[in-house]
Scaffold this active site. Structure first.
Site, PDB file in Angstrom:
ATOM      1  N   CYS A   1       0.798  -1.226   0.000  1.00 42.94           N
ATOM      2  CA  CYS A   1       0.000   0.000   0.000  1.00 42.94           C
ATOM      3  C   CYS A   1       0.831   1.276   0.000  1.00 42.94           C
ATOM      4  O   CYS A   1       0.321   2.343  -0.353  1.00 42.94           O
ATOM      5  CB  CYS A   1      -0.941  -0.003   1.202  1.00 42.94           C
ATOM      6  SG  CYS A   1      -2.211  -1.284   1.135  1.00 42.94           S
TER       7      CYS A   1
ATOM      8  N   PHE B   1     -10.284  -5.171  -0.460  1.00 41.47           N
ATOM      9  CA  PHE B   1      -9.332  -4.874  -1.527  1.00 41.47           C
ATOM     10  C   PHE B   1      -9.963  -4.862  -2.919  1.00 41.47           C
ATOM     11  O   PHE B   1     -10.894  -5.603  -3.210  1.00 41.47           O
ATOM     12  CB  PHE B   1      -8.170  -5.867  -1.497  1.00 41.47           C
ATOM     13  CG  PHE B   1      -7.299  -5.726  -0.281  1.00 41.47           C
ATOM     14  CD1 PHE B   1      -6.565  -4.578  -0.086  1.00 41.47           C
ATOM     15  CD2 PHE B   1      -7.232  -6.739   0.658  1.00 41.47           C
ATOM     16  CE1 PHE B   1      -5.769  -4.431   1.042  1.00 41.47           C
ATOM     17  CE2 PHE B   1      -6.438  -6.599   1.791  1.00 41.47           C
ATOM     18  CZ  PHE B   1      -5.709  -5.443   1.987  1.00 41.47           C
TER      19      PHE B   1
ATOM     20  N   HIS C   1      -3.449   7.526   1.967  1.00 46.66           N
ATOM     21  CA  HIS C   1      -3.871   6.232   1.449  1.00 46.66           C
ATOM     22  C   HIS C   1      -4.889   5.630   2.405  1.00 46.66           C
ATOM     23  O   HIS C   1      -4.599   5.441   3.594  1.00 46.66           O
ATOM     24  CB  HIS C   1      -2.689   5.281   1.312  1.00 46.66           C
ATOM     25  CG  HIS C   1      -3.101   3.856   1.070  1.00 46.66           C
ATOM     26  ND1 HIS C   1      -3.506   3.411  -0.166  1.00 46.66           N
ATOM     27  CD2 HIS C   1      -3.221   2.800   1.912  1.00 46.66           C
ATOM     28  CE1 HIS C   1      -3.838   2.131  -0.080  1.00 46.66           C
ATOM     29  NE2 HIS C   1      -3.676   1.741   1.173  1.00 46.66           N
TER      30      HIS C   1
ATOM     31  N   ASN D   1      -9.628  -0.576  -1.089  1.00 42.39           N
ATOM     32  CA  ASN D   1      -8.182  -0.403  -0.934  1.00 42.39           C
ATOM     33  C   ASN D   1      -7.522  -1.090  -2.128  1.00 42.39           C
ATOM     34  O   ASN D   1      -7.432  -2.312  -2.173  1.00 42.39           O
ATOM     35  CB  ASN D   1      -7.707  -1.012   0.382  1.00 42.39           C
ATOM     36  CG  ASN D   1      -6.206  -0.892   0.586  1.00 42.39           C
ATOM     37  OD1 ASN D   1      -5.462  -0.579  -0.338  1.00 42.39           O
ATOM     38  ND2 ASN D   1      -5.751  -1.149   1.794  1.00 42.39           N
TER      39      ASN D   1
END
Length: 419
Positions: free
Chosen positions: A175, A226, A322, A355
């Site tokens: 990430c 995700f 993020h 994500n």
């Protein structure tokens, strides 16, 4: 290739918009354009549970109930994924426990990440208005492939870049990879005057797709959180009159936290990648994020002499973070005392795309650009609480290590006189 008409149209628009933009500092790297791409498979979060349990032939009611609960707490509404019914029909072994399937997974992933990275890069080049022949460096980021030559070469060939383009690949940075890529692109651009660096990130979760198991409850977090996709940016110093700088990358910092390497753990096996997130991750980030931010803020050009209204404080900054998950964002807000609107761009990216690992920071920055555009075009000023009017801010991400990546940046689209 970008047509002459595209170049002329983009250049004219950029000239008109530059009048309302802040000027970058000479020699400092700037983001000149952003782009993205996604696979065709759009997943609505409301249908994830039924679809995943059906595709993996799982009838465990406890696992189903746990996944349903996780899908709600992630705040994700939509995501894009490479995995599809067609792939599972061609490779039914991917949905079975204990079979050696890494070769199949890599065959799918390697092709998919190159295709998405190519599409994102071309979208970015079009937004930039320049030509691929002007790209001098390529920085490619992915934690979703394993091959050599690496994805950087495959992407360069797919785009038709010069054989002399200077390539860098960042692999398995997770990430934090998107901000790490910006840091590397910044260094290249500033050390090579006139350079135009193309940064591309591309990720897919195919390598981690497997049936749920009571022995691996943490697998369900990935199923609920995700997503896949790609991002791109063109980075360079001293923009021309035809270019429209979006952000100035003023100073960059990387830090790893000792004795935390098991908190974000991934291992390549014959069955795919085995990935685990420690429950303590949000708390570790909460405990260390402020000292990291403070060190970055000290890089502000007037930090030593700043007093009173000239001090760079959290409420006078934008925050491009993020969105690793809602818990991380909430912990950051609490630790730093941030207004709820400060992480709006991050929460919106999480809601719309999940994500998406290294790509997600590109989507956050795109959200900020769009917010600034809407603010500029609004007939009346919006209420306070957003981040569009802040010139200075931080671009942050957290990844395996635990590694913290940060950039002190300027939003060059902020309204003049906002700070």
């Amino acid at each position: 290739m970008v047509s002459a008409r595209d170049v002329d149209t983009t250049a004219a628009a950029n000239k008109q918009q530059q009048a309302n933009c802040l000027a970058p500092n000479p020699g400092k790297a700037t983001i000149l354009a952003l782009g993205h791409a996604f696979p065709q498979q759009l997943v609505m979060q409301d249908y994830v549970v039924e679809g995943f349990m059906r595709n993996t032939n799982c009838n465990d009611p406890e696992l189903k109930e746990k996944l349903a609960r996780l899908c709600k707490t992630t705040t994700v509404k939509t995501r894009y994924v490479v995995m599809s019914d067609e792939i599972l029909k061609s490779y039914p072994e991917l949905a079975q426990e204990g079979l050696p399937t890494m070769k199949q997974r890599l065959d799918i992933s390697n092709k998919a990440v190159t295709q998405m990275a190519t599409e994102a890069s071309l979208a970015c080049i079009k937004a930039w208005g320049g030509d691929l022949s002007a790209i001098t460096h390529l920085v490619y980021v992915s934690s979703s492939e394993a091959r050599f030559p690496g994805g950087d070469l495959h992407l360069a060939r797919a785009l038709g870049l010069s054989p002399d383009v200077r390539r860098v690949m960042l692999a398995f940075t997770g990430c934090s990879g998107g901000v790490a890529g910006l840091r590397v692109a910044k260094g290249l651009a500033e050390s090579c005057p006139g350079a135009r660096v193309l940064l591309a990130t591309s990720e897919t979760t195919v390598a981690g797709f497997r049936p749920p198991s009571p022995d691996r409850p943490y697998d369900l977090v990935g199923v609920a959180l995700f997503g896949d996709g790609a991002g791109a940016a063109v980075v360079g110093t001293d923009p021309t009159a035809q270019e429209r700088p979006l952000f100035e990358l003023y100073s960059a910092l990387q830090r790893f936290l000792p004795d935390t390497e098991k908190t974000i753990d991934g291992r390549l096996t014959e069955e795919g990648i085995k990935f685990q997130l420690g429950r303590e991750l949000p708390h570790i980030i909460e405990a260390h994020v402020e000292s990291f931010c403070q060190k970055l803020i000290k890089e502000h050009p007037s930090a030593a002499a700043a007093e009173g209204d000239n001090m760079l404080t959290y409420d006078k900054m934008f925050w491009a973070v993020h969105p690793g998950g809602p818990a991380i964002l909430t912990k950051m807000e609490g630790r730093l005392g941030l207004d709820g609107g400060k992480l709006r761009a991050s929460r919106s990216a999480l809601r719309d795309f999940g994500n998406a690992s290294s790509n997600t920071i590109v989507y956050v920055l795109e959200n900020m650009v769009e917010e600034s555009r809407q603010r500029t075009e609004a007939p009346e000023p919006e209420p306070e609480g957003g981040q569009e009017q802040c010139e200075w801010g931080l671009i942050l991400a957290f990844g395996p290590g635990i590694t913290l990546e940060g950039i002190l940046a300027r939003n060059l689209q902020a309204r003049l006189g906002a700070n």
